[in-house]
Scaffold this motif. Structure first.
Motif, PDB file in Angstrom:
ATOM      1  N   ASP A  32       0.838  -1.200   0.000  1.00 18.05           N
ATOM      2  CA  ASP A  32       0.000   0.000   0.000  1.00 18.05           C
ATOM      3  C   ASP A  32       0.873   1.249   0.000  1.00 18.05           C
ATOM      4  O   ASP A  32       1.891   1.322   0.710  1.00 18.05           O
ATOM      5  N   LEU A  33       0.471   2.218  -0.797  1.00 19.74           N
ATOM      6  CA  LEU A  33       1.217   3.465  -0.899  1.00 19.74           C
ATOM      7  C   LEU A  33       0.813   4.370   0.257  1.00 19.74           C
ATOM      8  O   LEU A  33      -0.331   4.835   0.334  1.00 19.74           O
ATOM      9  N   LEU A  34       1.759   4.624   1.173  1.00 20.90           N
ATOM     10  CA  LEU A  34       1.461   5.382   2.380  1.00 20.90           C
ATOM     11  C   LEU A  34       2.066   6.781   2.365  1.00 20.90           C
ATOM     12  O   LEU A  34       1.578   7.672   3.059  1.00 20.90           O
ATOM     13  N   GLU A  35       3.159   6.984   1.601  1.00 23.82           N
ATOM     14  CA  GLU A  35       3.791   8.302   1.573  1.00 23.82           C
ATOM     15  C   GLU A  35       2.829   9.310   0.949  1.00 23.82           C
ATOM     16  O   GLU A  35       2.376   9.135  -0.187  1.00 23.82           O
ATOM     17  N   ASN A  55       0.808  12.674  -5.869  1.00 17.45           N
ATOM     18  CA  ASN A  55       1.306  12.736  -7.246  1.00 17.45           C
ATOM     19  C   ASN A  55       0.549  11.769  -8.151  1.00 17.45           C
ATOM     20  O   ASN A  55       0.201  12.100  -9.291  1.00 17.45           O
ATOM     21  N   VAL A  56       0.303  10.560  -7.649  1.00 17.29           N
ATOM     22  CA  VAL A  56      -0.434   9.572  -8.443  1.00 17.29           C
ATOM     23  C   VAL A  56      -1.866  10.045  -8.675  1.00 17.29           C
ATOM     24  O   VAL A  56      -2.404   9.944  -9.784  1.00 17.29           O
ATOM     25  N   LEU A  57      -2.490  10.584  -7.632  1.00 14.42           N
ATOM     26  CA  LEU A  57      -3.859  11.089  -7.778  1.00 14.42           C
ATOM     27  C   LEU A  57      -3.933  12.211  -8.811  1.00 14.42           C
ATOM     28  O   LEU A  57      -4.874  12.274  -9.614  1.00 14.42           O
ATOM     29  N   SER A  58      -2.940  13.110  -8.796  1.00 17.18           N
ATOM     30  CA  SER A  58      -2.976  14.240  -9.729  1.00 17.18           C
ATOM     31  C   SER A  58      -2.875  13.763 -11.174  1.00 17.18           C
ATOM     32  O   SER A  58      -3.494  14.348 -12.073  1.00 17.18           O
ATOM     33  N   LEU A  59      -2.104  12.697 -11.409  1.00 13.83           N
ATOM     34  CA  LEU A  59      -2.020  12.156 -12.766  1.00 13.83           C
ATOM     35  C   LEU A  59      -3.323  11.464 -13.160  1.00 13.83           C
ATOM     36  O   LEU A  59      -3.762  11.541 -14.311  1.00 13.83           O
ATOM     37  N   LYS A  88     -13.049  -1.209  -9.664  1.00 16.33           N
ATOM     38  CA  LYS A  88     -12.196  -1.409 -10.835  1.00 16.33           C
ATOM     39  C   LYS A  88     -10.746  -1.115 -10.487  1.00 16.33           C
ATOM     40  O   LYS A  88     -10.444  -0.483  -9.470  1.00 16.33           O
ATOM     41  N   GLN A  89      -9.841  -1.551 -11.382  1.00 12.74           N
ATOM     42  CA  GLN A  89      -8.417  -1.257 -11.223  1.00 12.74           C
ATOM     43  C   GLN A  89      -7.846  -0.763 -12.548  1.00 12.74           C
ATOM     44  O   GLN A  89      -8.247  -1.216 -13.620  1.00 12.74           O
ATOM     45  N   ILE A  90      -6.912   0.167 -12.442  1.00 15.53           N
ATOM     46  CA  ILE A  90      -6.201   0.697 -13.603  1.00 15.53           C
ATOM     47  C   ILE A  90      -4.730   0.814 -13.226  1.00 15.53           C
ATOM     48  O   ILE A  90      -4.395   1.055 -12.057  1.00 15.53           O
ATOM     49  N   LEU A  91      -3.838   0.609 -14.183  1.00 20.73           N
ATOM     50  CA  LEU A  91      -2.397   0.671 -13.924  1.00 20.73           C
ATOM     51  C   LEU A  91      -1.842   2.024 -14.349  1.00 20.73           C
ATOM     52  O   LEU A  91      -2.187   2.538 -15.425  1.00 20.73           O
ATOM     53  N   LEU A  92      -0.992   2.593 -13.503  1.00 19.00           N
ATOM     54  CA  LEU A  92      -0.171   3.740 -13.900  1.00 19.00           C
ATOM     55  C   LEU A  92       1.228   3.191 -14.136  1.00 19.00           C
ATOM     56  O   LEU A  92       1.894   2.738 -13.200  1.00 19.00           O
TER      57      LEU A  92
END
Length: 750
Positions: free
Chosen positions: A504-507, A513-517, A610-614
């Motif tokens: 899980d991404l905790l930082e 940053n991921v959300l903004s993309l 759903k899931q999507i890959l960055l």
């Protein structure tokens, strides 16, 4: 996170690369660094050139300014060099030559003359024995000529260092001063420098953030002194400076202490003959004049040109060799072993017929040339009617060696035959008349007279043929030495491998940053509403094998694409990655887009989780319908902002984004109009937004002043795009002075 290239950026990149491919064939990568990569290439004529390819956001004014600064400086100097040649001055100056350049939105490329000896920095690192003093003097003269020429024409390099000096191995080891990216013109202040080559006043000005009182030519002088100091030290300053630069060491311990810390001593003239290895005090004074802490006491390159060329005590003209062992018979004569009075014979590249007399004839070096790749020699004429005439021979010019070291030592044919003679220099006896071509004892002939030194040069009449030894091997770049244009990157150090392949991404910063993309930029047409697609979880993937495979593939793509991997952040469907072995992931045939909106449409509109890959994707060369079939393409454009990978390992799935689809049933996927995030209204209710006339995609946000036409979106209003318009409005072609942002929405007239 990697930078995002737009669809237009990729198209423009493809077009520029196609232009480069049409003119040049890549041979291999010569080297790479923080600036980018340098490739060896071949033109259609077969002539080799070098291409310096630098990834760069050309809309960034600071980055673009450094590129244009280098272009302007070198082109100015090249033009002056061409003018000098037209006036009959054929002096070959040691300055790089630019033939052409290319500019795209994400890279620039400079085409320059090809040199095959690497950099002076790499030569210093390979060197295992001390430099001969004459070679140091020769390097110093070339760099003084180049810097003095530039200074006289208003260009100061401002970053002279061994890594910015190229070696032309095919030209006998001549130097070329390169990388003028931080050069400055009169009245300009410092824009960059390398700390360990910096002068004391430059370091002090940097601390005070005030460069107004500096003399750039004096700064170049100090940096040149640092380069010569490296040649004496046989190490690069970057490797020995640590926390203290050479200027700081001299400030604390003194310049004499710095010179005394060198590995070889400075010897008086009478002890520098034979096999004693050391340097002369004249060379010491040369380096000290450049390293003076006080700028007013420091010599300029222009002040050193004449002493290096004409002073009899110059390292280039002194009769004996220093810091070099006596050469063995049969070895080609070079800048490193030549000395006045040396016995020589015709060498492997002899090109003067029988001017030396019969095979086995022994000549003598009668004059040294400040252009260290040439020397004058004289052979016995063996007749009283014709005095010997000196012959100018190459001792490295164009990589040709016309002389070899003759037999040494020889029985003394002048006085006592029981003694051994190491050279042909004989003091002039004032009581004996000496004439050029005169015979002595019937065993030797006077082939040269130097009254300033009070000596004559004599050569034996006996024929003494000796075997030629191998030509010196000047290090040259071979195809086997070509490197990857990308350093191999290991997996990120932030990975917590003990937690398995998914964590899980905790930082918080990385999460944002991921959300903004994923959601895109607010107020842009492709922005997603958070209430439509709430993100429930973001996981980071951590698989070293898959990442290593991706890194190796990126290196290969860069090698095939002029060093440009063109790496982007893009979205892909997950295809059940979380349930399967992560190492089964393959990019072959997978579609991707830099806009999540396009991939959401591929996943489907159901309201389930759903899931999507960055992913991190290497786009390399993105093919289009018009791409030539003979080009290597790594991805292909399959629609508006949509691409497909043409092979495996072109993508690494960085993050798995888990979300819920709560968008209205009539939500439109995969479009980039402002209506994408809102339910569709009837045509009567819709007011069509005017699109940018450049990209034909985003809404207009800027008008041209003074004509008033609303034509540009926020992205196409960049400095780079405005330069391309050449001050002409794209709608009416009238000259515009500036652009002005407008608020609200511009609609079409119809």
């Amino acid at each position: 996170m990697t930078s995002i290239l737009s669809d237009l950026d990729l198209q423009e990149t493809r077009q520029k690369l196609n232009q480069i491919d049409a003119n040049y064939e890549s041979i291999g990568c010569l080297g790479h660094g923080g600036f980018g990569s340098v490739f060896a290439a071949k033109k259609k004529s077969g002539r080799r050139v070098a291409l310096k390819v630098m990834p760069m956001d050309t809309s960034d004014e600071d980055e673009y300014e450094k590129f244009t600064r280098e272009i302007e400086a070198v082109v100015k100097l090249n033009s002056c060099m061409d003018e000098e040649k037209k006036l009959g001055n054929n002096r070959d100056l040691s300055i790089v030559y630019f033939e052409d350049w290319y500019i795209a939105s994400n890279f620039v490329c400079i085409v320059m003359n090809y040199v095959d000896g690497g950099t002076l920095a790499s030569e210093i690192e390979r060197k295992t024995e001390p430099y001969a003093e004459r070679r140091i003097g020769w390097y110093a003269l070339q760099l003084c000529d180049a810097l003095a020429f530039a200074h006289e024409r208003g260009v100061s390099h401002h970053d002279v260092k061994a890594a910015n000096i190229l070696i032309d191995a095919s030209g006998g080891g001549k130097l070329l001063l390169a990388d003028f990216g931080t050069s400055i013109k009169p009245g300009e202040e410092c824009v960059g420098f390398t700390k360990c080559y910096a002068s004391p006043e430059l370091l002090a000005s940097f601390e005070l953030e005030d460069f107004s009182s500096l003399r750039p030519d004096k700064i170049d002088s100090y940096a040149l002194g640092c380069v010569l100091y490296e040649l004496l030290l046989l190490q690069r300053l970057e490797q020995v400076s640590g926390q203290q630069t050479l200027a700081q060491f001299i400030d604390g311990a003194g310049l004499d202490a710095a010179m005394e810390s060198l590995p070889l001593p400075f010897l008086p003239p009478d002890t520098t003959k034979g096999n004693i290895v050391g340097y002369t005090h004249e060379l010491k004074n040369l380096v000290m004049n450049l390293l003076q802490p006080n700028a007013s006491d420091r010599w300029l390159p222009s002040q050193l040109q004449q002493p290096l060329r004409n002073d009899p005590k110059s390292p280039l003209l002194m009769p004996h060799i220093a810091a070099a062992k006596t050469a063995s018979p049969g070895v080609p004569v070079t800048v490193d072993n030549i000395q006045l009075g040396m016995f020589v014979q015709r060498g492997p590249d002899w090109n003067d017929g029988d001017r030396d007399g019969p095979i086995g004839s022994v000549g003598v070096v009668v004059s040294l040339d400040a252009d260290a790749l040439y020397a004058e020699v004289a052979f016995p004429s063996r007749t009283s009617q014709t005095p010997p005439e000196p012959i100018c021979c190459r001792i490295g010019a164009s990589n040709k060696f016309e002389l070899k070291v003759g037999p040494m030592p020889l029985p003394d044919f002048v006085s006592n035959p029981n003694d051994l003679r190491h050279d042909g220099i004989v003091p002039i006896d004032s009581t004996v008349a000496v004439t050029l071509g005169g015979k002595l004892n019937g065993k030797c002939e006077v082939v040269g007279i130097d009254k300033s030194l009070g000596v004559m040069m004599v050569a034996p009449l006996e024929l003494l043929p000796i075997k030629s030894l191998a030509k010196p091997q000047i290090w040259q770049l071979q195809e086997s030495s070509f490197c990857s244009p990308r350093e191999h990157v290991m997996h990120p150090s932030s990975w917590r491998l003990d937690q398995g392949p998914f964590t899980d991404l905790l930082e918080q910063e990385e999460f944002e940053n991921v959300l903004s993309l994923f959601f895109g930029t607010i107020d842009l047409p492709d922005h997603l509403k958070k209430e439509y697609f709430p993100v429930q979880k973001i996981e980071r993937t951590q698989d070293t094998w898959l990442f290593e495979s991706y890194a190796r593939r990126k290196e290969k793509v860069a090698m095939e694409n002029w060093g440009l991997a063109n790496e982007v952040d893009a979205f892909m469907t997950s295809d059940g990655l979380h349930q399967n072995n992560i190492q089964m992931f393959s990019s072959g045939g997978k579609e991707f887009s830099m806009k999540a909106l396009n991939i959401l449409g591929k996943i489907g509109p159901s309201s389930s989780t759903k899931q999507i890959l960055l992913c991190r994707v290497v786009t390399g060369r993105a093919a289009s319908a018009s791409s030539p079939s003979n080009l290597i393409c790594h991805t292909e454009c399959i629609g508006k902002d949509m691409y497909r990978c043409r092979g495996p390992c072109l993508a690494y799935p960085q993050y798995i984004i888990t979300y819920k689809n709560q968008a209205p049933r009539d939500f439109r996927y995969g479009v980039t109009t402002e209506a994408a995030n809102a339910p569709q209204s009837s045509p009567e209710q819709r007011s069509p937004t005017k699109e940018c006339v450049i990209c034909m995609e985003r809404p207009v946000k800027y008008v041209m002043v003074p004509c008033g036409h609303a034509v540009l979106c926020d992205r196409c209003n960049s400095p780079y795009q405005l330069r391309k318009l050449k001050s002409k409005c794209p709608e009416c072609r009238a000259t515009f002075q500036r652009t002005m942002m407008i608020y609200g929405r511009v609609v079409n007239d119809e």
